[in-house]
Design a protein around this motif. Sequence first.
Motif, PDB file in Angstrom:
ATOM      1  N   LEU A  52      19.370 -22.246   7.639  1.00 53.83           N
ATOM      2  CA  LEU A  52      18.007 -22.154   8.135  1.00 53.83           C
ATOM      3  C   LEU A  52      17.354 -21.008   7.365  1.00 53.83           C
ATOM      4  CD1 LEU A  52      18.283 -22.444  12.026  1.00 53.83           C
ATOM      5  CD2 LEU A  52      18.373 -24.245  10.298  1.00 53.83           C
ATOM      6  N   VAL A  53      16.235 -21.287   6.735  1.00 57.08           N
ATOM      7  CA  VAL A  53      15.509 -20.272   5.970  1.00 57.08           C
ATOM      8  C   VAL A  53      14.059 -20.299   6.434  1.00 57.08           C
ATOM      9  CG1 VAL A  53      14.843 -19.451   3.692  1.00 57.08           C
ATOM     10  CG2 VAL A  53      17.047 -20.582   4.000  1.00 57.08           C
ATOM     11  N   ASP A  54      13.648 -19.244   7.145  1.00 60.72           N
ATOM     12  CA  ASP A  54      12.308 -19.182   7.721  1.00 60.72           C
ATOM     13  C   ASP A  54      12.076 -20.420   8.592  1.00 60.72           C
ATOM     14  OD1 ASP A  54      11.841 -16.729   6.479  1.00 60.72           O
ATOM     15  OD2 ASP A  54      11.122 -17.700   4.652  1.00 60.72           O
ATOM     16  N   ASP A  55      11.064 -21.220   8.271  1.00 66.05           N
ATOM     17  CA  ASP A  55      10.747 -22.369   9.120  1.00 66.05           C
ATOM     18  C   ASP A  55      11.306 -23.674   8.560  1.00 66.05           C
ATOM     19  OD1 ASP A  55       9.130 -22.604   6.918  1.00 66.05           O
ATOM     20  OD2 ASP A  55       7.252 -22.837   8.015  1.00 66.05           O
ATOM     21  N   LEU A  99      20.559 -35.440   9.630  1.00 63.76           N
ATOM     22  CA  LEU A  99      20.126 -34.196  10.290  1.00 63.76           C
ATOM     23  C   LEU A  99      19.514 -34.577  11.637  1.00 63.76           C
ATOM     24  CD1 LEU A  99      19.095 -33.893   7.001  1.00 63.76           C
ATOM     25  CD2 LEU A  99      18.718 -31.592   7.828  1.00 63.76           C
ATOM     26  N   PHE A 100      19.765 -33.755  12.658  1.00 60.11           N
ATOM     27  CA  PHE A 100      19.137 -34.003  13.942  1.00 60.11           C
ATOM     28  C   PHE A 100      19.079 -32.728  14.757  1.00 60.11           C
ATOM     29  CE2 PHE A 100      23.644 -35.019  14.520  1.00 60.11           C
ATOM     30  CZ  PHE A 100      23.974 -34.385  15.725  1.00 60.11           C
ATOM     31  N   THR A 101      18.282 -32.756  15.823  1.00 57.55           N
ATOM     32  CA  THR A 101      18.148 -31.596  16.707  1.00 57.55           C
ATOM     33  C   THR A 101      18.739 -31.906  18.076  1.00 57.55           C
ATOM     34  OG1 THR A 101      15.953 -32.280  17.492  1.00 57.55           O
ATOM     35  CG2 THR A 101      16.036 -30.856  15.553  1.00 57.55           C
ATOM     36  N   ARG A 157      16.982 -24.192  20.193  1.00 55.09           N
ATOM     37  CA  ARG A 157      17.391 -25.542  19.802  1.00 55.09           C
ATOM     38  C   ARG A 157      18.524 -25.461  18.793  1.00 55.09           C
ATOM     39  NH1 ARG A 157      12.622 -28.518  16.511  1.00 55.09           N
ATOM     40  NH2 ARG A 157      13.396 -30.135  17.891  1.00 55.09           N
ATOM     41  N   VAL A 158      19.332 -26.518  18.783  1.00 56.76           N
ATOM     42  CA  VAL A 158      20.428 -26.638  17.833  1.00 56.76           C
ATOM     43  C   VAL A 158      20.031 -27.630  16.744  1.00 56.76           C
ATOM     44  CG1 VAL A 158      22.763 -27.569  17.514  1.00 56.76           C
ATOM     45  CG2 VAL A 158      22.296 -26.004  19.398  1.00 56.76           C
ATOM     46  N   TYR A 159      20.326 -27.258  15.502  1.00 51.62           N
ATOM     47  CA  TYR A 159      20.123 -28.141  14.357  1.00 51.62           C
ATOM     48  C   TYR A 159      21.496 -28.550  13.835  1.00 51.62           C
ATOM     49  CZ  TYR A 159      15.438 -26.070  14.394  1.00 51.62           C
ATOM     50  OH  TYR A 159      14.197 -25.640  14.759  1.00 51.62           O
ATOM     51  N   ALA A 160      21.688 -29.832  13.602  1.00 41.47           N
ATOM     52  CA  ALA A 160      22.948 -30.351  13.081  1.00 41.47           C
ATOM     53  C   ALA A 160      22.713 -30.936  11.691  1.00 41.47           C
ATOM     54  CB  ALA A 160      23.515 -31.419  14.010  1.00 41.47           C
ATOM     55  N   VAL A 161      23.570 -30.561  10.734  1.00 41.82           N
ATOM     56  CA  VAL A 161      23.417 -30.982   9.345  1.00 41.82           C
ATOM     57  C   VAL A 161      24.732 -31.577   8.866  1.00 41.82           C
ATOM     58  CG1 VAL A 161      22.813 -30.267   7.006  1.00 41.82           C
ATOM     59  CG2 VAL A 161      21.805 -29.078   8.971  1.00 41.82           C
ATOM     60  N   SER A 162      24.687 -32.805   8.381  1.00 37.72           N
ATOM     61  CA  SER A 162      25.910 -33.459   7.922  1.00 37.72           C
ATOM     62  C   SER A 162      26.329 -32.936   6.557  1.00 37.72           C
ATOM     63  CB  SER A 162      25.708 -34.973   7.841  1.00 37.72           C
ATOM     64  OG  SER A 162      26.902 -35.610   7.423  1.00 37.72           O
ATOM     65  N   GLY A 163      27.649 -32.845   6.349  1.00 35.81           N
ATOM     66  CA  GLY A 163      28.179 -32.422   5.066  1.00 35.81           C
ATOM     67  C   GLY A 163      28.694 -33.568   4.232  1.00 35.81           C
ATOM     68  N   ARG A 164      28.585 -34.770   4.729  1.00 37.58           N
ATOM     69  CA  ARG A 164      29.024 -35.958   4.000  1.00 37.58           C
ATOM     70  C   ARG A 164      28.035 -37.065   4.304  1.00 37.58           C
ATOM     71  NH1 ARG A 164      33.431 -38.654   1.791  1.00 37.58           N
ATOM     72  NH2 ARG A 164      33.657 -40.843   2.413  1.00 37.58           N
ATOM     73  N   TYR A 193      29.592 -32.198  10.704  1.00 35.09           N
ATOM     74  CA  TYR A 193      28.341 -31.460  10.830  1.00 35.09           C
ATOM     75  C   TYR A 193      28.544 -29.956  10.959  1.00 35.09           C
ATOM     76  CZ  TYR A 193      26.140 -35.988  11.690  1.00 35.09           C
ATOM     77  OH  TYR A 193      25.690 -37.283  11.561  1.00 35.09           O
ATOM     78  N   ARG A 194      27.588 -29.209  10.419  1.00 36.12           N
ATOM     79  CA  ARG A 194      27.449 -27.795  10.717  1.00 36.12           C
ATOM     80  C   ARG A 194      26.266 -27.637  11.660  1.00 36.12           C
ATOM     81  NH1 ARG A 194      28.643 -24.861   4.864  1.00 36.12           N
ATOM     82  NH2 ARG A 194      30.897 -25.152   4.947  1.00 36.12           N
ATOM     83  N   PHE A 195      26.367 -26.641  12.530  1.00 35.85           N
ATOM     84  CA  PHE A 195      25.369 -26.472  13.576  1.00 35.85           C
ATOM     85  C   PHE A 195      24.706 -25.098  13.472  1.00 35.85           C
ATOM     86  CE2 PHE A 195      28.612 -29.406  15.032  1.00 35.85           C
ATOM     87  CZ  PHE A 195      27.889 -30.440  15.598  1.00 35.85           C
ATOM     88  N   TYR A 196      23.410 -25.055  13.762  1.00 37.14           N
ATOM     89  CA  TYR A 196      22.630 -23.824  13.703  1.00 37.14           C
ATOM     90  C   TYR A 196      21.792 -23.699  14.969  1.00 37.14           C
ATOM     91  CZ  TYR A 196      23.941 -24.285   8.821  1.00 37.14           C
ATOM     92  OH  TYR A 196      24.667 -24.435   7.668  1.00 37.14           O
ATOM     93  N   TRP A 197      21.520 -22.472  15.386  1.00 35.09           N
ATOM     94  CA  TRP A 197      20.758 -22.199  16.601  1.00 35.09           C
ATOM     95  C   TRP A 197      19.590 -21.290  16.278  1.00 35.09           C
ATOM     96  CZ3 TRP A 197      20.254 -23.398  21.679  1.00 35.09           C
ATOM     97  CH2 TRP A 197      19.661 -22.462  22.525  1.00 35.09           C
ATOM     98  N   ALA A 198      18.402 -21.687  16.705  1.00 33.49           N
ATOM     99  CA  ALA A 198      17.219 -20.840  16.547  1.00 33.49           C
ATOM    100  C   ALA A 198      16.155 -21.314  17.526  1.00 33.49           C
ATOM    101  CB  ALA A 198      16.678 -20.892  15.120  1.00 33.49           C
TER     102      ALA A 198
END
Length: 501
Positions: A118-121, A496-498, A481-488, A473-478
């Motif tokens: 996650l970088v800024d917005d 990608l999903f929230t 909300r959680v953001y999920a990003v697939s690595g494959r 998936y890798r998961f991020y929090w900000a």
Amino acid sequence: MSTPNHPGGQWPGRQPWPQQGYGYPQQQQFPGGWQQEPPPPPPGKSKKFLYWLIPLVVVVVAAGVTVPILLSGGDDGGKPTAAPPASSTAPAVKTEKWQLSAYREDVPEYHDGLASWLVDDAIVVVRDKYVASFARANGKRNWLTEVPEGQKRFCGTSAVPTDGKIALGFGDDKTCENATVLDLKDGKLGWQQPLKVPQKLEGTSPPEVAVLQIVGDVVFVGQEEGIAGLDLATGAQKWAKTLIRKADNEDPCSAADLMPKDGKVVLVMTCLLGDYGLSLLSVDPATGNIELEESLPKTGQMLVGIGILSLKPLVVFSSDGTKGMYQVFDDQLKVTSTIDGGTSHEPDGLSGADGMGFGLDASGTEHNGGRAVVTDDTLYTVTTPQAGTVNALVAVDLKSGQRKWEAKIPEGTVMTPIAVEDGQVITAVAPVDKKGPQRVVKAAVGDGAVTPYAEVKIKNDEKDEFGPTSGHYRFYWAEERVYAVSGRFPKYSLDLFTLDK
């Protein structure tokens, strides 16, 4: 720009990904029941294969990928701008729930993910075929940059962004010979220069990947047995050398992971021979001079699965092939405590470092992070996640190495802690039943008491009746909300999903 073509198979030297629908490690039947596959051979010039959920058998990335709260502190001279913790001053964004699917062609096809932040917005993803930025508010694509013309793939990336930029390695299917710098605001590439990182062993295949990190006005490169510094402004090489361990003058050694810290580069390396296992170095990126070095005696086989999980405090995971350990270091790179990670393949063992679905290579120089969040005094991680089973979120005291508590989620496989905020550990939970919902729960830092937060049932394309393969998936929090990003590339699922209320 045109949509990248699907690579049509595994990159040479990479282990085929587990094809079970849920994404858990492939299993074999051994005496006593079903178990995960045994760990790969020791690293070095031999190929090292990834099984995404075997916590004690990894190389590090990339990539990658780095859960932002793990990287507290960082580089003073070139401020890392990886995904900020929830308490950061990143601009608030008006959000809506969104999902980008592969089967609806919301994203171009790719094979492996190298990193994401996650970088800024925005959410930035680095894939082997392209780098792209998506708006956190609604998932709209900001820009997409493909591999330079005449080249096949991106083969290395920064461990974390710095001052809104990342460095990238690129090359053909089997080599990683060039570098460039990318501006995360507009996706434009800068100079393109050969890497020319020296290698000690002659007559072997050239390195397939690299890890690059911008620190101050230098792009630091780790690539198998060599390291180098490139000028950030021009790409010209400032210095280059092979790795030699000071403790016994052992040579050759290989870069296993690196991260920026206080204007220097913390580098973990392993060597083919000798009596020492993990070696930890603090390197001046401007000169390549090693300012601090600590080498620890071997406890068994040559170490594998190495990953830097946190910078402040400095926590490194490694395994001797069967048993893993977390070691805490002070500013002089001296070990202050060691945490038993348990035996590989056993349900009660701790997760260690792994790619969380993001592609790894055979060289061991991609940064990976792992399923862990580290605070000043506690390591939060998970016991080995396996399909169809209920595992646990675990809190471990960094000083004593003792487990403070364990928390199990009913009908849930805890994938990873994501962040710590307001006395709660934000945690991603996959369903035990493949058709069940994806969940986010909050566990109290004091005793692990669980509070449900969000629950979303996600359906794949009609060709796949199950939900997302959670292990990819890798998961991020900000901002709640959680953001999920697939690595494959998930052909029939979400890329990608929230997950939020």
